[in-house]
Scaffold this active site. Structure first.
Site, PDB file in Angstrom:
ATOM      1  N   TYR A  64       0.852  -1.193   0.000  1.00 40.25           N
ATOM      2  CA  TYR A  64       0.000   0.000   0.000  1.00 40.25           C
ATOM      3  C   TYR A  64       0.882   1.236   0.000  1.00 40.25           C
ATOM      4  CZ  TYR A  64      -3.478   3.415   1.556  1.00 40.25           C
ATOM      5  OH  TYR A  64      -4.304   4.509   1.654  1.00 40.25           O
ATOM      6  N   ASP A  70       9.368   3.539  -0.512  1.00 41.43           N
ATOM      7  CA  ASP A  70       8.296   4.135   0.278  1.00 41.43           C
ATOM      8  C   ASP A  70       8.620   3.847   1.737  1.00 41.43           C
ATOM      9  OD1 ASP A  70       6.076   4.822   1.667  1.00 41.43           O
ATOM     10  OD2 ASP A  70       4.654   3.658   0.465  1.00 41.43           O
ATOM     11  N   LYS A  99       3.884   9.539   8.481  1.00 37.12           N
ATOM     12  CA  LYS A  99       3.598   9.043   9.827  1.00 37.12           C
ATOM     13  C   LYS A  99       4.502   9.673  10.898  1.00 37.12           C
ATOM     14  CE  LYS A  99       1.572   4.717   8.215  1.00 37.12           C
ATOM     15  NZ  LYS A  99       0.153   5.045   8.236  1.00 37.12           N
TER      16      LYS A  99
HETATM   17  C1  LIG Z   1       3.839   2.261   3.242  1.00 37.86           C
HETATM   18  C2  LIG Z   1       2.784   3.329   3.218  1.00 37.86           C
HETATM   19  N1  LIG Z   1       2.824   4.270   2.257  1.00 37.86           N
HETATM   20  C3  LIG Z   1       1.909   5.250   2.208  1.00 37.86           C
HETATM   21  C4  LIG Z   1       0.886   5.327   3.126  1.00 37.86           C
HETATM   22  C5  LIG Z   1      -0.120   6.438   3.054  1.00 37.86           C
HETATM   23  O1  LIG Z   1       0.095   7.333   4.109  1.00 37.86           O
HETATM   24  P1  LIG Z   1      -1.095   8.266   4.637  1.00 37.86           P
HETATM   25  O2  LIG Z   1      -2.088   7.373   5.291  1.00 37.86           O
HETATM   26  O3  LIG Z   1      -0.414   9.221   5.583  1.00 37.86           O
HETATM   27  O4  LIG Z   1      -1.651   8.985   3.464  1.00 37.86           O
HETATM   28  C6  LIG Z   1       0.799   4.361   4.128  1.00 37.86           C
HETATM   29  C7  LIG Z   1      -0.295   4.399   5.114  1.00 37.86           C
HETATM   30  O5  LIG Z   1      -0.522   3.505   5.887  1.00 37.86           O
HETATM   31  C8  LIG Z   1       1.771   3.333   4.177  1.00 37.86           C
HETATM   32  O6  LIG Z   1       1.745   2.383   5.124  1.00 37.86           O
END
Ligand SMILES: Cc1ncc(COP(=O)(O)O)c(C=O)c1O
Length: 356
Positions: free
Chosen positions: A182, A269, A297
Site C-alpha cells: 500500500y 516508500d 507518519k
Molecule cells: C507504506 C505506506 N505508504 C503510504 C501510506 C499512506 O500514508 P497516509 O495514510 O499518511 O496517506 C501508508 C499508510 O498507511 C503506508 O503504510
C-alpha cells in the site's frame, strides 16, 4: 506488530474480576487486522458512548470514519472513540483506559509543550518559516539518499509526488509496484496485484480510471526474475519501482538497485520504515543506494506531515525550481514542523534503535 490492551480506569481498579477487553492490531504486509476478545463476566465495562457516537457518525460520514481501517471491518466489533492519550495510555469517551501499542501507527504525539509555544505565534502563515529549514536539515542529515526534501501533508501525498517526479525526471511513464503493498490512495497505486494480472494495470477501486492505472505494472515482491522480465518487455518505459515493508530476500534490494541504475529510478516508500527501522530508514538499515524516498507518519509526530526527497538533480525538477508542479496550502506549516522537529530530536537520542 502493534496492539492495544485495555487497562482499568481508576473507578474500576477495585473490581479486579470485571470485564477485560483486548484489541490486538497486527500489521502484516502493510495491512491491518484486528481482533477483539471480551470476557463476558466483567459487566461494568461499557462502550455505550462509543457505540452511540459511532452510530451517529455513520449518518454523518461514510462508514462513520475518515479512514477505512478505523471501522474495524476486517476484525469485527465496532470502533472505540478515543478521547485522550498520554504517554503509553489512552482513554475512550466511556472513560475506559487502554495501553496504546499502536501509537497512532508510529506517530504518537511526543511534543505537546513545544507545540503550545509555536501555537502562540500562529498555526499557519501561508509563507515560508524557519522551522521548515530546521526540519529539512534533520531529514537530510538522517536519510542517506535525501539531498533535498519537499514537505507535504500525508504519506499519500508524498507517494503521489514521486509518482509524478520520477517520470518527470526519467522521461518514462511506467512504474512497477509490488503486489500487496500500500502506498496511499493515489489512482496509479490502486492496482489489483494478482499474479494473473501481473503486468496489467487493473484498478482496485471503482472511480479509478483505467487510464490512470495503465502505466502501473505489478510484480511479486522478492522476485527479481519477474522484475527483470518487466524491464525487458517494457524497455525504456519504466521510471520507477516502489518497495513496501516486507522483509527482502538477501540481495533482492541490491539487485533492484543495480537494475534501476541504468533503467529508471529506485524509490523506497519509507512512510512506515522511515525513522523506525533505523534513523535513516530501511535504506540505511539495508545499505541501499536509491533515488527517491517517501516519508510520513512518524515524521509528523502526530500532526499531518509527509515528505519526499532524493538526489538534488531530481528534486530540482520540482516547481518553482523546475517544471514539475506540486503545491500545498498547509505544507510545511509551523505546527506540523514543530511536531516533526521535536519527534526527530527524540529519535536521535541514544538507545532509540538498540534492537538493531
Ligand atoms: C507504506 C505506506 N505508504 C503510504 C501510506 C499512506 O500514508 P497516509 O495514510 O499518511 O496517506 C501508508 C499508510 O498507511 C503506508 O503504510
Amino acid at each position: 506488530m502493534a496492539g492495544v490492551g485495555l487497562s482499568w480506569p481508576s473507578k474500576l481498579t477495585r473490581r479486579p474480576h470485571h470485564f477485560v477487553a483486548i484489541a490486538i492490531f497486527f500489521w502484516f504486509r502493510c495491512a491491518v487486522k484486528m481482533t477483539v476478545t471480551v470476557d463476558e463476566k466483567k459487566t461494568t465495562f461499557t462502550l455505550k458512548k462509543s457505540e452511540e457516537a459511532f452510530n451517529a457518525a455513520k449518518e454523518l460520514m461514510p462508514g462513520g470514519v475518515n479512514s477505512p481501517v478505523r471501522a474495524f471491518k476486517s476484525v469485527g466489533g465496532q470502533p472505540i472513540l478515543i478521547d485522550s492519550v498520554k504517554g503509553s495510555h489512552m482513554w475512550d469517551i466511556d472513560g475506559n483506559e487502554y495501553i496504546d501499542y499502536v501509537g497512532s501507527w508510529g506517530q504518537q504525539l511526543l511534543v505537546l509543550a513545544p507545540l503550545a509555544e509555536t501555537m502562540k505565534k500562529g498555526t499557519s502563515f501561508g509563507a515560508p518559516c524557519l522551522l521548515e529549514n530546521v526540519m529539512a536539515e534533520m531529514i537530510i542529515s538522517a536519510v542517506p539518499s535525501i539531498e533535498m526534501v519537499r514537505f507535504v501533508n500525508s504519506g499519500t501525498e508524498a507517494c503521489r509526488g514521486v509518482l509524478r517526479l520520477a517520470p518527470a525526471f526519467t522521461g518514462r511513464e511506467k512504474i512497477i509496484k509490488f503486489e500487496g503493498c500500500y502506498h496511499g490512495h493515489a489512482d496509479p497505486y490502486l492496482v489489483k496485484a494478482g499474479s494473473g494480472v501481473a503486468t496489467l494495470g487493473l484498478p482496485d477501486s471503482p472511480g479509478v480510471p483505467k487510464a490512470a492505472t495503465a502505466p502501473t505494472l505489478s510484480s511479486p515482491y522478492n522476485n527479481i526474475a519477474d522484475v527483470e522480465l518487466l524491464f525487458e518487455t517494457n524497455k525504456g518505459e519504466i521510471a520507477a519501482r516502489n518497495s513496501g515493508f516486507i522483509t527482502p530476500k538477501p540481495d533482492f534490494l541490491n539487485a533492484l538497485c543495480r537494475i534501476t541504475k541504468e533503467n529508471g529510478a529506485l524509490i523506497f516508500d519509507e512512510v512506515m520504515t522511515g525513522f523506525r527501522l533505523s534513523c535513516g530508514g530501511a535504506q540505511e538499515y539495508f545499505g541501499i543506494n536509491l533515488d527517491l524516498t517517501t516519508l510520513g507518519k512518524i515524521i509528523g509526530g502526530g500532526l499531518p506531515v509527509g515528505a519526499y526527497g532524493g538526489r538534488r538533480e531530481i528534486m530540482v525538477m520540482l516547481a518553482p525550481a523546475g517544471p514539475m508542479y506540486q503545491a500545498g496550502t498547509l505544507s510545511g506549516n509551523p505546527l506540523a514542523m514543530t511536531a516533526g522537529i521535536h519527534t526527530l530530536k527524540r529519535l536521535k537520542e541514544p538507545s532509540q534503535y538498540d534492537y538493531k
